[in-house]
Design an enzyme around this catalytic site. Sequence first.
Site, mmCIF file in Angstrom:
data_model
loop_
_atom_site.group_PDB
_atom_site.id
_atom_site.type_symbol
_atom_site.label_atom_id
_atom_site.label_comp_id
_atom_site.label_asym_id
_atom_site.label_seq_id
_atom_site.Cartn_x
_atom_site.Cartn_y
_atom_site.Cartn_z
ATOM 1 C CD GLN A 110 -3.232 -0.834 2.009
ATOM 2 O OE1 GLN A 110 -3.050 -0.295 3.098
ATOM 3 N NE2 GLN A 110 -4.421 -1.307 1.648
ATOM 4 C CE LYS A 159 1.509 1.245 11.385
ATOM 5 N NZ LYS A 159 1.094 -0.108 10.901
#
Length: 584
Positions: A110, A159
């Site tokens: 992703q 992240k």
Amino acid sequence: MNGARWLVQALAAEGVDTLFGYPGGAIMPFYDALHGADLKHILVRHEQGAAFAANGYARASGRVGVCVATSGPGASNLVTGIADAMLDSVPMVIITGQVATPLMGTDAFQELDVFGMTMPIVKHSFLPRSVDDLPRILGEAFRIARSGRPGPVLIDLPKDVQNGDASHLPTHRPLPVDEVPAPMDASLHAALALISQAQRPVIYGGGGLALGDAVQAFRTFVDATQIPTVLTLKGLGTLPSQHPLNLGMLGMHGSRAANLAVQESDLLIVVGARFDDRATGKLTEFAPHARVVHMDLDACEIGKLRHADAGVRGDIRTTLTLLTLPCAAHLHGRNGAARRAWRTACQQRARDGAARYDAPGETVYAPALLKRLSEMAPDAVVACDVGQHQMWVAQHWRFDDPRKHLTSGALGAMGFGLPAAIGAQLQDPRSQVICVSGDGSFLMNVQELATVARYRLPVKIVLLDNQALGMVRQWQELFFERRYSEVDLSDNPDFAAVASAFGIQASYVDRADGVESALRALLDAPGPALLHVAIDQAANVWPLVPPNHNNAQMLDADEPASLPGTEAPPTSPIAEEPRHALST
């Protein structure tokens, strides 16, 4: 305190109370930080819905709309809503998750280069590499989104930055917006000189008036100068629809009075508008006798498409305020008789060409329905999809505030209406919000009925169903010799049953004599409600300026035979089968 938790607190410090989004892997730390926070998160059912809802929130409120999605497909699903915000100058901050910085560039799961992918459709993009970047980036993102000509700003958030230790970061404090420049005296004098000489002036107002908080200054200027006024699609409402100097919308589906006044004018006073092709028609023949005074905050717009004899760059509200009294004094002096005659002729043409709503027959006439609904709900915020119904709303709804008309203008994105209505309802739960959609547009984001139902948002939906892609069908009828290609939607579902399946009150009307009671029931519904309206498949939007024609060359319903391939009106343009039965 990790980066995600710091970011949630910083959003609250920026005045954000509501955000729209859909979680996923790369944005999970942010969603974990939202748990128990005061921010209200609205879970949409598709990321495009999140972008359009934030867009509608921002358009209706004037505040920054915020949407959130994960990396990869989550981010790419936001792209249409971001582009819409860029082209219509809507302030938004978009937060997307991204894979951890060590994985960037490795084709990780992703991973998409959303920073590069969105670069042409944002005011600015940020990609923090460290948690220490967050204070600077968040402050700049909101400052840029709000400042000058508003627009969307992207923060692509890895992240590991979300998870990084942020205990040492300072409490967030918003940055002030950039100071808006005042117009230069020389440009004001040049504008005043042209206005004082004009005998057939027309004011041409656009979406920049609402963006510049200049609506009241504009109304004062119009009243003081008594100059006939036309408005763009995004300018509707800056002058109330019933104002005696408002000639209506100009352009492809504008009023005859507005288009002819512009074409015959000797001066255009352009305020917060950008000479869009749908407004000007054939640009080389647009307002051929007119000189131009162009007022805009964005210097790039002045002279971009049409030479400005006097370009006034700066804050529009200040510009109008400074020009109002001098212009009024000059206009009531020399050439006053000529200007009065011009104004009288423009107003008479507007009265002579006023829309009629006494369509014969028993079927529902969409313009009459929309005009009646605007009378019954005069304070409603209207979120509109794209197509024939969009133009009918622009022509026949009686707007008195540009922030009550939410429409995808420059991008023309189908699927905009329902999620934009959700955003508008959430920015002010007390407001009455109406979504006007078509059968083609509605199915593009129909899943957001689940969002309406979950939060019990009292959005009222008027779905005009002609079982076709109506605007494409109209063009194929007029300009492609009735070769109807892929516009048949006669297999539409029973929309009332679809809404009922989501727990939303729904009804159906297909006769003119049932419209009044159907609209009253819709507006009186205590929660969300949908009215499915069957209209004639052959109904067209009139008037229409054909492509590559000037705005004086308008076609009306009784004139299509003047175009090749339109020698006779169609009777059943697509499907021979009768409309399928629908539940009530």
